[in-house]
Motif scaffolding. Structure first.
Motif, PDB file in Angstrom:
ATOM      1  N   GLY A   1      23.341  -6.746  -6.234  1.00  0.00           N
ATOM      2  CA  GLY A   1      23.760  -5.394  -6.566  1.00  0.00           C
ATOM      3  C   GLY A   1      22.946  -4.398  -5.764  1.00  0.00           C
ATOM      4  N   VAL A   2      23.295  -3.138  -5.856  1.00  0.00           N
ATOM      5  CA  VAL A   2      22.586  -2.084  -5.123  1.00  0.00           C
ATOM      6  C   VAL A   2      22.016  -1.087  -6.115  1.00  0.00           C
ATOM      7  CG1 VAL A   2      22.767  -0.215  -3.445  1.00  0.00           C
ATOM      8  CG2 VAL A   2      24.041  -2.324  -3.087  1.00  0.00           C
ATOM      9  N   GLN A   3      20.684  -0.921  -6.077  1.00  0.00           N
ATOM     10  CA  GLN A   3      20.028   0.072  -6.907  1.00  0.00           C
ATOM     11  C   GLN A   3      19.766   1.326  -6.089  1.00  0.00           C
ATOM     12  OE1 GLN A   3      16.513  -1.658  -8.569  1.00  0.00           O
ATOM     13  NE2 GLN A   3      17.624  -3.140  -9.829  1.00  0.00           N
ATOM     14  N   GLY A   4      19.868   2.484  -6.752  1.00  0.00           N
ATOM     15  CA  GLY A   4      19.741   3.751  -6.042  1.00  0.00           C
ATOM     16  C   GLY A   4      18.414   3.921  -5.341  1.00  0.00           C
ATOM     17  N   PHE A   5      17.307   3.581  -6.024  1.00  0.00           N
ATOM     18  CA  PHE A   5      15.988   3.782  -5.416  1.00  0.00           C
ATOM     19  C   PHE A   5      15.808   2.888  -4.201  1.00  0.00           C
ATOM     20  CE2 PHE A   5      11.410   2.837  -5.114  1.00  0.00           C
ATOM     21  CZ  PHE A   5      10.932   4.126  -4.925  1.00  0.00           C
ATOM     22  N   ARG A   6      16.247   1.623  -4.292  1.00  0.00           N
ATOM     23  CA  ARG A   6      16.138   0.708  -3.156  1.00  0.00           C
ATOM     24  C   ARG A   6      16.963   1.209  -1.978  1.00  0.00           C
ATOM     25  NH1 ARG A   6      18.401  -3.993  -5.028  1.00  0.00           N
ATOM     26  NH2 ARG A   6      16.464  -4.602  -6.062  1.00  0.00           N
ATOM     27  N   LEU A   7      18.148   1.739  -2.256  1.00  0.00           N
ATOM     28  CA  LEU A   7      18.996   2.273  -1.194  1.00  0.00           C
ATOM     29  C   LEU A   7      18.301   3.418  -0.472  1.00  0.00           C
ATOM     30  CD1 LEU A   7      21.996   2.073  -0.055  1.00  0.00           C
ATOM     31  CD2 LEU A   7      22.479   4.009  -1.530  1.00  0.00           C
ATOM     32  N   ILE A   8      17.617   4.280  -1.217  1.00  0.00           N
ATOM     33  CA  ILE A   8      16.920   5.422  -0.616  1.00  0.00           C
ATOM     34  C   ILE A   8      15.759   4.954   0.250  1.00  0.00           C
ATOM     35  CG2 ILE A   8      15.523   7.461  -1.126  1.00  0.00           C
ATOM     36  CD1 ILE A   8      17.229   7.844  -3.636  1.00  0.00           C
ATOM     37  N   VAL A   9      14.954   4.015  -0.265  1.00  0.00           N
ATOM     38  CA  VAL A   9      13.787   3.531   0.479  1.00  0.00           C
ATOM     39  C   VAL A   9      14.217   2.832   1.764  1.00  0.00           C
ATOM     40  CG1 VAL A   9      11.834   1.945   0.431  1.00  0.00           C
ATOM     41  CG2 VAL A   9      12.356   3.341  -1.576  1.00  0.00           C
ATOM     42  N   VAL A  10      15.222   1.961   1.672  1.00  0.00           N
ATOM     43  CA  VAL A  10      15.725   1.276   2.868  1.00  0.00           C
ATOM     44  C   VAL A  10      16.297   2.288   3.847  1.00  0.00           C
ATOM     45  CG1 VAL A  10      17.451  -0.349   3.736  1.00  0.00           C
ATOM     46  CG2 VAL A  10      16.151  -0.901   1.680  1.00  0.00           C
ATOM     47  N   GLY A  11      17.022   3.274   3.333  1.00  0.00           N
ATOM     48  CA  GLY A  11      17.603   4.300   4.193  1.00  0.00           C
ATOM     49  C   GLY A  11      16.553   5.105   4.936  1.00  0.00           C
ATOM     50  N   ILE A  12      15.452   5.431   4.273  1.00  0.00           N
ATOM     51  CA  ILE A  12      14.365   6.167   4.931  1.00  0.00           C
ATOM     52  C   ILE A  12      13.782   5.333   6.068  1.00  0.00           C
ATOM     53  CG2 ILE A  12      12.027   7.078   4.610  1.00  0.00           C
ATOM     54  CD1 ILE A  12      12.884   7.945   1.807  1.00  0.00           C
ATOM     55  N   GLY A  13      13.621   4.019   5.834  1.00  0.00           N
ATOM     56  CA  GLY A  13      13.107   3.140   6.888  1.00  0.00           C
ATOM     57  C   GLY A  13      14.043   3.053   8.071  1.00  0.00           C
ATOM     58  N   VAL A  14      15.333   2.897   7.805  1.00  0.00           N
ATOM     59  CA  VAL A  14      16.323   2.841   8.886  1.00  0.00           C
ATOM     60  C   VAL A  14      16.363   4.168   9.635  1.00  0.00           C
ATOM     61  CG1 VAL A  14      18.788   2.641   9.396  1.00  0.00           C
ATOM     62  CG2 VAL A  14      17.723   1.077   7.750  1.00  0.00           C
ATOM     63  N   SER A  15      16.258   5.262   8.916  1.00  0.00           N
ATOM     64  CA  SER A  15      16.255   6.587   9.550  1.00  0.00           C
ATOM     65  C   SER A  15      15.071   6.742  10.499  1.00  0.00           C
ATOM     66  CB  SER A  15      16.216   7.684   8.478  1.00  0.00           C
ATOM     67  OG  SER A  15      16.136   8.962   9.067  1.00  0.00           O
ATOM     68  N   ALA A  16      13.901   6.250  10.077  1.00  0.00           N
ATOM     69  CA  ALA A  16      12.718   6.341  10.939  1.00  0.00           C
ATOM     70  C   ALA A  16      12.907   5.535  12.225  1.00  0.00           C
ATOM     71  CB  ALA A  16      11.487   5.851  10.173  1.00  0.00           C
ATOM     72  N   MET A  17      13.502   4.359  12.096  1.00  0.00           N
ATOM     73  CA  MET A  17      13.748   3.525  13.274  1.00  0.00           C
ATOM     74  C   MET A  17      14.730   4.204  14.228  1.00  0.00           C
ATOM     75  SD  MET A  17      14.037  -0.193  11.398  1.00  0.00           S
ATOM     76  CE  MET A  17      14.528  -0.995  12.925  1.00  0.00           C
ATOM     77  N   LEU A  18      15.803   4.780  13.678  1.00  0.00           N
ATOM     78  CA  LEU A  18      16.795   5.446  14.521  1.00  0.00           C
ATOM     79  C   LEU A  18      16.213   6.689  15.180  1.00  0.00           C
ATOM     80  CD1 LEU A  18      19.975   5.123  12.269  1.00  0.00           C
ATOM     81  CD2 LEU A  18      19.476   3.889  14.380  1.00  0.00           C
ATOM     82  N   THR A  19      15.367   7.411  14.468  1.00  0.00           N
ATOM     83  CA  THR A  19      14.721   8.591  15.043  1.00  0.00           C
ATOM     84  C   THR A  19      13.853   8.211  16.229  1.00  0.00           C
ATOM     85  OG1 THR A  19      14.712   9.694  12.884  1.00  0.00           O
ATOM     86  CG2 THR A  19      13.201  10.542  14.553  1.00  0.00           C
ATOM     87  N   SER A  20      13.138   7.103  16.106  1.00  0.00           N
ATOM     88  CA  SER A  20      12.322   6.619  17.226  1.00  0.00           C
ATOM     89  C   SER A  20      13.201   6.245  18.420  1.00  0.00           C
ATOM     90  CB  SER A  20      11.503   5.406  16.782  1.00  0.00           C
ATOM     91  OG  SER A  20      10.627   5.746  15.724  1.00  0.00           O
ATOM     92  N   LEU A  21      14.330   5.590  18.136  1.00  0.00           N
ATOM     93  CA  LEU A  21      15.257   5.223  19.199  1.00  0.00           C
ATOM     94  C   LEU A  21      15.808   6.461  19.894  1.00  0.00           C
ATOM     95  CD1 LEU A  21      16.985   3.129  20.725  1.00  0.00           C
ATOM     96  CD2 LEU A  21      18.651   3.277  18.849  1.00  0.00           C
ATOM     97  N   ASN A  22      16.154   7.470  19.108  1.00  0.00           N
ATOM     98  CA  ASN A  22      16.675   8.714  19.692  1.00  0.00           C
ATOM     99  C   ASN A  22      15.648   9.364  20.610  1.00  0.00           C
ATOM    100  OD1 ASN A  22      19.003   8.341  18.188  1.00  0.00           O
ATOM    101  ND2 ASN A  22      18.313   9.649  16.511  1.00  0.00           N
ATOM    102  N   SER A  23      14.401   9.388  20.155  1.00  0.00           N
ATOM    103  CA  SER A  23      13.341  10.007  20.955  1.00  0.00           C
ATOM    104  C   SER A  23      13.158   9.258  22.272  1.00  0.00           C
ATOM    105  CB  SER A  23      12.029  10.017  20.168  1.00  0.00           C
ATOM    106  OG  SER A  23      12.167  10.773  18.977  1.00  0.00           O
ATOM    107  N   TYR A  24      13.216   7.937  22.206  1.00  0.00           N
ATOM    108  CA  TYR A  24      13.058   7.133  23.426  1.00  0.00           C
ATOM    109  C   TYR A  24      14.199   7.414  24.409  1.00  0.00           C
ATOM    110  CZ  TYR A  24      13.062   3.093  26.520  1.00  0.00           C
ATOM    111  OH  TYR A  24      13.087   2.280  27.628  1.00  0.00           O
ATOM    112  N   ILE A  25      15.434   7.436  23.906  1.00  0.00           N
ATOM    113  CA  ILE A  25      16.585   7.668  24.781  1.00  0.00           C
ATOM    114  C   ILE A  25      16.497   9.039  25.440  1.00  0.00           C
ATOM    115  CG2 ILE A  25      19.094   7.946  24.840  1.00  0.00           C
ATOM    116  CD1 ILE A  25      19.267   5.939  22.566  1.00  0.00           C
ATOM    117  N   ILE A  26      16.090  10.047  24.665  1.00  0.00           N
ATOM    118  CA  ILE A  26      16.008  11.414  25.195  1.00  0.00           C
ATOM    119  C   ILE A  26      14.924  11.520  26.255  1.00  0.00           C
ATOM    120  CG2 ILE A  26      15.435  13.796  24.586  1.00  0.00           C
ATOM    121  CD1 ILE A  26      16.809  13.331  21.907  1.00  0.00           C
ATOM    122  N   THR A  27      13.782  10.864  26.030  1.00  0.00           N
ATOM    123  CA  THR A  27      12.702  10.927  27.027  1.00  0.00           C
ATOM    124  C   THR A  27      13.064  10.222  28.326  1.00  0.00           C
ATOM    125  OG1 THR A  27      11.678   8.952  26.043  1.00  0.00           O
ATOM    126  CG2 THR A  27      10.902  11.108  25.275  1.00  0.00           C
TER     127      THR A  27
END
Length: 360
Positions: A165-191
């Motif tokens: 099943g999917v719990q709301g808090f777990r979804l938020i924590v995982v989402g924050i981690g994925v967001s951080a990874m994507l933000t790093s990828l975006n910064s690398y591509i832009i540089t």
């Protein structure tokens, strides 16, 4: 048939009951009143914003130009240049508020917002790849990959969060981690990109509605109408899911398919805004909770949240124009992030106090 119900609703207020051979639903009067007031406030702020710019125009002249009368120069400024931008503030704000309400209801957490969970980062990454890697800046291409990137990110977060099943808090924590990874990828591509191309993406990433024209707004509105219709059809499913998965299952409700459909609709709201104007943060986070307090409802409601989002983005757009008159132009996305950051700090402190208060 439209009739007023004399009995009190679950919210403690009278309501309007709409009955038809095909459907029947009840609208609490306070929710209806608050939604209408917020829509009026957002529309007024957007109209006042049209008066500001390099060529100031009075409010009366704006109204005349909107209805098609007045000087030809005023008609050009208002109807061709400024009206689509003001309309975008209302429409995009409503979309962000709706998306925030959907995810905060799904996660049953005030931090459950697309920009916090990371879905906006997925849309942003897709657009960055399209512009910098493939050199494509056409609206429909950006809109398509933005929605696709947000949906793919949503499914990745959903799968990583799945534990019987999917719990709301777990979804938020995982989402924050994925967001951080994507933000790093975006910064690398832009540089690694060419300076001029990186500047284009950087300006777009600030989140600005001033570049919106009728050519990009009309298809956005058409898609927005479809999204709102789908939200209406899924509203009852959202009410079932707010009671919890176990309770919904005992009532014979299929939680999995409904959750996936709601995620797709919720992601589409912010992805569409990201495609047209760039990422505009914190409106989706703040609008549902502010609307909830105004309506005094026990849960997040979709339509007051959408109305609050329209009001917030319209006011932020107006504030950006006022600042531009005394300083320099500031993208509306920076305004919403600045205000939203203060709101998020307050929300985190409030949730922490509530949590430790329960422990104590």
């Amino acid at each position: 048939m439209l009739m007023k119900d004399s009995k009190n609703t679950d919210f403690g207020y009278s309501s309007l009951t709409v009955r038809n051979k095909l459907f029947s639903f009840r609208i609490p009067m306070r929710i209806l009143a608050v939604s209408l007031i917020l829509v009026i406030l957002g529309t007024f702020a957007a109209t006042v914003a049209i008066t500001l710019g390099d060529f100031p125009i009075s409010l009366g002249q704006v109204v005349q130009a909107i209805v098609g009368v007045g000087e030809e120069f005023h008609l050009l400024i208002v109807r061709e240049w400024r009206l689509p931008v003001a309309s975008a503030a209302v429409v995009f704000g409503a979309l962000l508020g709706l998306g925030g309400a959907i995810f905060q209801s799904l996660t049953r957490n005030p931090l459950g917002s697309p920009d916090i969970i990371g879905f906006d980062a997925g849309s942003y990454t897709a657009v960055v790849l399209l512009i910098l890697v493939f050199g494509n800046m056409q609206y429909w291409s950006i809109a398509g990959v933005s929605i696709l990137g947000g949906i793919i990110t949503a499914f990745v977060v959903y799968l990583l969060s799945w534990r019987k099943g999917v719990q709301g808090f777990r979804l938020i924590v995982v989402g924050i981690g994925v967001s951080a990874m994507l933000t790093s990828l975006n910064s690398y591509i832009i540089t690694r990109a060419d300076v001029d191309d990186a500047m284009v993406v950087g300006i777009w990433a600030a989140g600005s509605i001033t570049r919106v024209t009728w050519a990009s707004l009309i298809p956005s509105v058409a898609i927005a109408v479809i999204i709102f219709i789908l939200a209406v059809l899924l509203a009852r499913s959202l009410q079932h899911m707010e009671m919890g998965d176990d309770t919904a299952l005992t009532h014979g409700f299929r939680v999995g398919p409904a959750r996936l459909a709601l995620i797709v609709v919720g992601v589409s709201t912010t992805a569409l805004v990201t495609a047209a104007a760039g990422p505009i943060g914190f409106v989706a986070l703040a609008a549902p909770q502010l609307a909830r307090r105004l309506t005094s409802s026990p849960g997040v409601s979709l339509w007051p949240s959408a109305a609050m989002g329209a009001a917030l983005l319209s006011i932020a757009h107006l504030l950006s124009l006022v600042i531009a008159a005394f300083y320099r132009p500031i993208p509306v996305g920076l305004i919403t992030v600045s205000i939203g950051g203060c709101y998020m700090i307050w929300l985190l402190v409030r949730e922490a106090r509530r949590h430790y208060g329960r422990i104590g």
